[in-house]
Structure formats: structure tokens, C-alpha cells
Design a protein around this motif. Structure first.
Motif, mmCIF file in Angstrom:
data_model
loop_
_atom_site.group_PDB
_atom_site.id
_atom_site.type_symbol
_atom_site.label_atom_id
_atom_site.label_comp_id
_atom_site.label_asym_id
_atom_site.label_seq_id
_atom_site.Cartn_x
_atom_site.Cartn_y
_atom_site.Cartn_z
ATOM 1 N N ASP A 74 5.066 -6.654 6.932
ATOM 2 C CA ASP A 74 4.341 -6.021 5.839
ATOM 3 C C ASP A 74 5.330 -5.206 5.001
ATOM 4 N N PRO A 75 5.618 -5.613 3.759
ATOM 5 C CA PRO A 75 6.600 -4.893 2.943
ATOM 6 C C PRO A 75 6.195 -3.446 2.639
ATOM 7 N N ALA A 76 4.895 -3.163 2.713
ATOM 8 C CA ALA A 76 4.412 -1.821 2.375
ATOM 9 C C ALA A 76 4.162 -0.960 3.610
ATOM 10 N N ARG A 77 4.746 -1.317 4.737
ATOM 11 C CA ARG A 77 4.416 -0.649 6.003
ATOM 12 C C ARG A 77 4.822 0.825 6.030
ATOM 13 N N ILE B 58 10.394 1.302 -2.526
ATOM 14 C CA ILE B 58 11.469 1.475 -1.545
ATOM 15 C C ILE B 58 11.091 0.935 -0.169
ATOM 16 N N SER B 59 9.800 0.809 0.125
ATOM 17 C CA SER B 59 9.355 0.390 1.452
ATOM 18 C C SER B 59 9.972 -0.932 1.908
ATOM 19 N N PRO B 60 10.103 -1.958 1.031
ATOM 20 C CA PRO B 60 10.729 -3.210 1.502
ATOM 21 C C PRO B 60 12.166 -3.021 1.985
ATOM 22 N N LEU B 61 12.908 -2.113 1.362
ATOM 23 C CA LEU B 61 14.286 -1.865 1.796
ATOM 24 C C LEU B 61 14.307 -1.198 3.170
ATOM 25 N N LEU B 62 13.376 -0.292 3.410
ATOM 26 C CA LEU B 62 13.283 0.344 4.727
ATOM 27 C C LEU B 62 12.917 -0.687 5.800
ATOM 28 N N CYS B 63 12.059 -1.628 5.437
ATOM 29 C CA CYS B 63 11.711 -2.712 6.375
ATOM 30 C C CYS B 63 12.945 -3.535 6.727
ATOM 31 N N CYS B 64 13.742 -3.849 5.709
ATOM 32 C CA CYS B 64 14.958 -4.636 5.942
ATOM 33 C C CYS B 64 15.927 -3.884 6.850
ATOM 34 N N ALA B 65 16.033 -2.572 6.652
ATOM 35 C CA ALA B 65 16.937 -1.774 7.484
ATOM 36 C C ALA B 65 16.494 -1.804 8.944
ATOM 37 N N VAL B 66 15.192 -1.667 9.187
ATOM 38 C CA VAL B 66 14.672 -1.708 10.559
ATOM 39 C C VAL B 66 14.918 -3.073 11.188
ATOM 40 N N LEU B 67 14.704 -4.136 10.414
ATOM 41 C CA LEU B 67 14.924 -5.482 10.932
ATOM 42 C C LEU B 67 16.390 -5.717 11.285
#
Length: 480
Positions: free
Chosen positions: A269-272, A376-385
């Protein structure tokens, strides 16, 4: 003179204390009150110690440079670029700006062509910008300044690149301000927009606003110059569309949408991260800390630029909700229609929003914060992944690096409006947001390719973490 000129008029190269290396700053933003520290500061330290942010014994050569076996250069005398175009520059800077082309300039341009420009976003526009640089001195100065900064990151022990970047930055900003006073035409709009994008790279790299370990975001040009860049873009779009400029390719690019699609394909979810941040926003413990109020003129310009962005977003949303009637044989014609619609929307918006906005309500500030979080949420998702996979994700499993780099580069430009006020005033919610932004940049961006963001990401993450701990605030997101 356009409103954009006023935004850059107070952009100057200035030093806060005698003997310090000058840095890019904007006059008018009220700074945060600084904490008193019981130690003696090095006021006249050498350039190498200033850049390394260590205490200098102020001797030439100093003990630190002798130990490191590097050249020890004293800071040269500082001169302020006049905030008004009607006030002449000091004789020192007049001489500095009129120096003939040197071998160092040729070295910098060669490095730009062979190394630097391939590390920047929007690769299709830089050949055009380079050609314009042979006719417009302000573009050439900006290009050479960026190349010098790139070489600084590669060869930090070579002081001549630091000197060159500062002098060329001063010249680029002063000439850029002067040219913004002229009407936008097909002959100069590509040059002006290209220079605005280069100034954003310069702002990413510049950390001169930091005073030791003091975090003074009211002087961080990366966010303060964003309204001016937005207004340059809005003035240039109609001309770009009419002239079928290569810059229209930027209009079609939507890195956040591309990253969203890649994440959804992975089942993410990009908006997580929007909801965890909004819980922090609504928590009164995080809304009780702030610095001094900011000058109304600065906030007025950021609010005006924010209205332009929201207006264009609303126009494009209405357009995208209309049924599509194009087919494969009319794709080219459909692209022209889309550009024509964007041009008409921009003209309408800039005509309707002819004055700066008044301070918004708490509800509008909350909505603005949520809007920025969604970006910014999609970038944070990418960092976690990336952390979860320990960097071993295979091809096609992660979003394209080019999209991630472009979104990081352009994100500060989109952070105008209410968010700027909270950031400049040191609001804890803004600091937590910035902490996670820089942390994600450190994780996702390659230090070699994204040299312009590498040092800032590490330094700012560390300083923001220290500041938040001093406030005894938890900066972790529950979703992480």
C-alpha cells in the motif's frame, strides 16, 4: 518586474560571522532562537575546518590541517551581495564576477559534460541547457558551480573546488535575479527554468546554513527557494507548450505514480505511512513546540505557490475523470490536446491567483500536511522494503531508481505553503517528517550517483534525531 523576481531578490550569499565561509541565504526569514552553549566558538577558522565542522585553532597552518597533511587556507573576506538590484556590488565581487575564463573553468565544464550531468534528473533537458549556456552567463555560472560541488564531493581535500563553487554560486544567483526581471520569452524561458533546476541542486548540496550542531531550518534554502522555482515553472509552461520545448517532457513525468504502481504490483500500500503520521499530527504532545514566528512576506509567497500547485492538481484531476475517447491512431494528437489543456489550466490559475494567500486555518494546515504525506509515503515504503530485503531485491521488484531519485530531488519544491511555516518555526511534527524523509534518502539514494543528496541526508538525519531526542519525543512510526 514579476512576483518571481521578488522571491529571489533577497537570495544572497552571506556569512553570519566575520571569517566564516559565505553561504546561500534568504533575508527575511526569522530564525529559531539558538541555545547557549558553554564553549568558545572558532570564528576565524580555516576553510578546511569550517567544511569539516570541527574546531580550528585559527593558526595558519592550523594543527588539524598539519595533522591531515592538507592545505590550510584562511577564509577570505566576506562580501554580501546586495538584496536590491539597484545597489551595486562591492568592488571585490565586481572583480570576481568579471574574471576571464580560466583553466579551472574549462576543467569544471569538462567534468560537467563527462561526469556531472549524467547524475542529474531530467537527462533530456541538459543538452539544450548546455547550448543555452554559451549565450547566457547565468546558466554557465550555475553549471560550473554544480560541477565544482560535484568535484568537492569527490575530492574534499582540494580547496580550489570549494572556492570556485562559492564564487560561481554568487555570480549565478546575482545574474539569475537580474534576468528574472525581464519578460519570459521563447528565447530565455528554457535558460531560466534550467537555472532554477540547477539552483535546486545547489540548495540540496549546500549545508552552510548549519552553525555547528545548531539546527536552524529557517535558513535552509532547499525549502525556502521552492516558491520561486514553482512560479518560474508556471510562467514558463505556456511558452514551453507553444514552442514544443523539450521541457514539456517534464510535464508528462509522474515519478510518484510510477512508484505507486510498482508498489501495488508487489502487494504494498503506497499510502501506508499517511495514517501513522496523521496520528502524530493530531497528538497534542507534538504540536506544543515551535520557534519564533516567520515574516509574513516569506509565508505569503509559500502560500501563493501552494495555491498554484493545488489549483493545477484540481484542474488535472477534473480532466482525468473525463471519459477517454482517444485511440492508438490519435495518440500524438491526444498528447498535444493534453498539453494544450495544461497550458490553459496554468493560464487560468495564474490569472485567478494574482495575490498571495492569507494564513490558512488549522484545518487547511492539516489537509496540506496530509497532502504532502501522500507524496512522501511511497518513498518510505521503498525504504522499508529495501531494509527488509537487505538490498537483495531482484530486477523489477523495486520501483525504478530514476523515479525514486527524481521524486526525492523535486519533493522539497512541493513542500511550500503551510508546511514551510511549521518547518521554519521548528514544529516537532515537521521535524519528525523531515527525519524520516532524510532517513529514506540515505537508505535509497546511491551516494556516488546522488552525490548532491548524500552528505545532507546523513547530516540532517543525525541532527534531527538529536533535536527530537532533546525534546523527549518518539519519532518512530507504528507501522514500521
Amino acid at each position: 518586474m514579476s512576483d518571481t523576481t521578488g522571491l529571489f531578490t533577497n537570495t544572497i550569499l552571506v556569512s553570519r560571522e566575520a571569517g566564516q565561509v559565505p553561504t546561500l541565504q534568504t533575508i527575511g526569514a526569522a530564525g529559531q532562537s539558538r541555545k547557549k552553549r558553554p564553549h568558545n566558538k572558532s570564528r576565524r577558522g580555516c576553510i578546511a575546518c569550517k567544511r569539516r565542522r570541527v574546531k580550528c585553532d585559527e593558526r595558519i597552518p592550523c594543527a588539524s590541517c598539519v595533522k591531515r597533511n592538507i592545505d590550510c587556507l584562511p577564509p577570505y573576506r566576506q562580501h554580501v551581495i546586495a538584496p536590491s538590484l539597484s545597489i551595486p556590488l562591492s568592488a571585490h565581487w565586481e572583480m570576481g564576477m568579471n574574471h576571464p575564463i580560466s583553466l579551472l573553468h574549462l576543467e569544471l565544464f569538462h567534468h560537467w559534460d563527462k561526469e556531472t550531468r549524467s547524475t542529474l534528473a531530467f537527462p533530456q533537458i541538459w543538452p539544450v541547457v548546455m547550448q543555452q549556456a554559451f549565450h547566457e552567463d547565468f546558466i554557465m555560472s550555475a553549471i560550473l558551480s554544480v560541477a565544482a560541488m560535484h568535484l568537492m564531493s569527490l575530492c574534499p581535500q582540494v580547496e580550489k573546488y570549494a572556492h570556485a563553487s562559492i564564487q560561481l554560486m554568487a555570480k549565478a544567483v546575482q545574474l539569475f535575479r537580474r534576468n528574472l526581471s525581464r519578460p519570459f520569452t521563447k528565447g530565455n524561458c528554457e535558460a531560466l527554468m534550467g537555472t532554477a533546476l540547477l539552483i535546486n541542486y545547489i540548495s540540496w548540496f549546500d549545508l552552510g546554513f548549519l552553525d555547528g550542531e545548531n539546527l536552524n531550518l529557517a535558513q535552509d534554502q532547499l525549502f525556502l527557494l521552492s516558491p520561486g522555482i514553482i512560479q518560474v515553472w508556471f510562467q514558463a509552461i505556456p511558452i514551453f507548450v507553444d514552442e514544443e520545448s523539450i521541457f514539456t517532457h517534464i510535464i508528462h513525468q509522474n515519478p510518484r505514480l510510477s512508484i505507486d504502481e510498482a508498489l501495488v504490483e508487489r502487494g504494498e500500500d503506497p499510502a501506508r505511512f499517511v495514517e501513522p503520521f496523521m496520528r502524530i499530527w493530531d497528538d497534542p504532545r507534538y504540536a506544543t513546540y515551535g520557534g519564533a514566528a516567520t515574516e509574513a512576506d516569506v509565508l505569503g509567497h509559500t502560500s501563493f505557490a501552494w495555491r498554484l500547485l493545488l489549483g493545477l492538481q484540481a484542474e488535472l484531476s477534473c480532466r482525468s475523470s473525463m471519459p477517454c475517447t482517444s485511440n492508438s491512431t490519435s495518440d500524438g494528437h491526444d498528447e498535444k490536446n493534453k498539453l494544450g489543456h495544461i497550458k490553459d489550466a496554468v493560464v487560468r490559475i495564474t490569472t485567478n491567483y494574482i495575490s498571495v494567500d492569507k494564513p490558512g486555518s488549522s484545518h487547511s494546515a492539516r489537509s496540506a500536511f496530509q497532502n504532502i504525506l501522500r507524496r512522501i509515503s511511497p518513498l518510505l515504503c521503498c525504504a522499508v522494503l529495501k531494509l527488509a530485503s537487505d538490498g537483495a531485491a531482484g530486477p523489477g521488484l523495486m520501483p525504478e531508481e530514476a523515479d525514486i531519485e527524481q521524486l526525492f530531488y523535486g519533493f522539497p519544491i512541493l513542500c511550500c505553503g503551510p508546511f514551510s511555516k511549521f518547518m521554519i518555526n521548528g514544529d516537532s511534527r515537521a521535524l519528525i517528517f523531515l527525519f524520516h524523509f532524510y532517513r529514506a534518502a540515505r537508505i535509497l539514494l546511491s551516494p556516488k550517483r546522488c552525490w548532491w543528496a548524500s552528505m545532507r541526508s546523513c547530516v540532517m538525519e543525525e541532527l534531527l534525531l538529536k533535536e527530537l531526542k532533546s525534546r523527549q519525543l518518539d519519532m518512530c512510526l507504528r507501522d514500521q
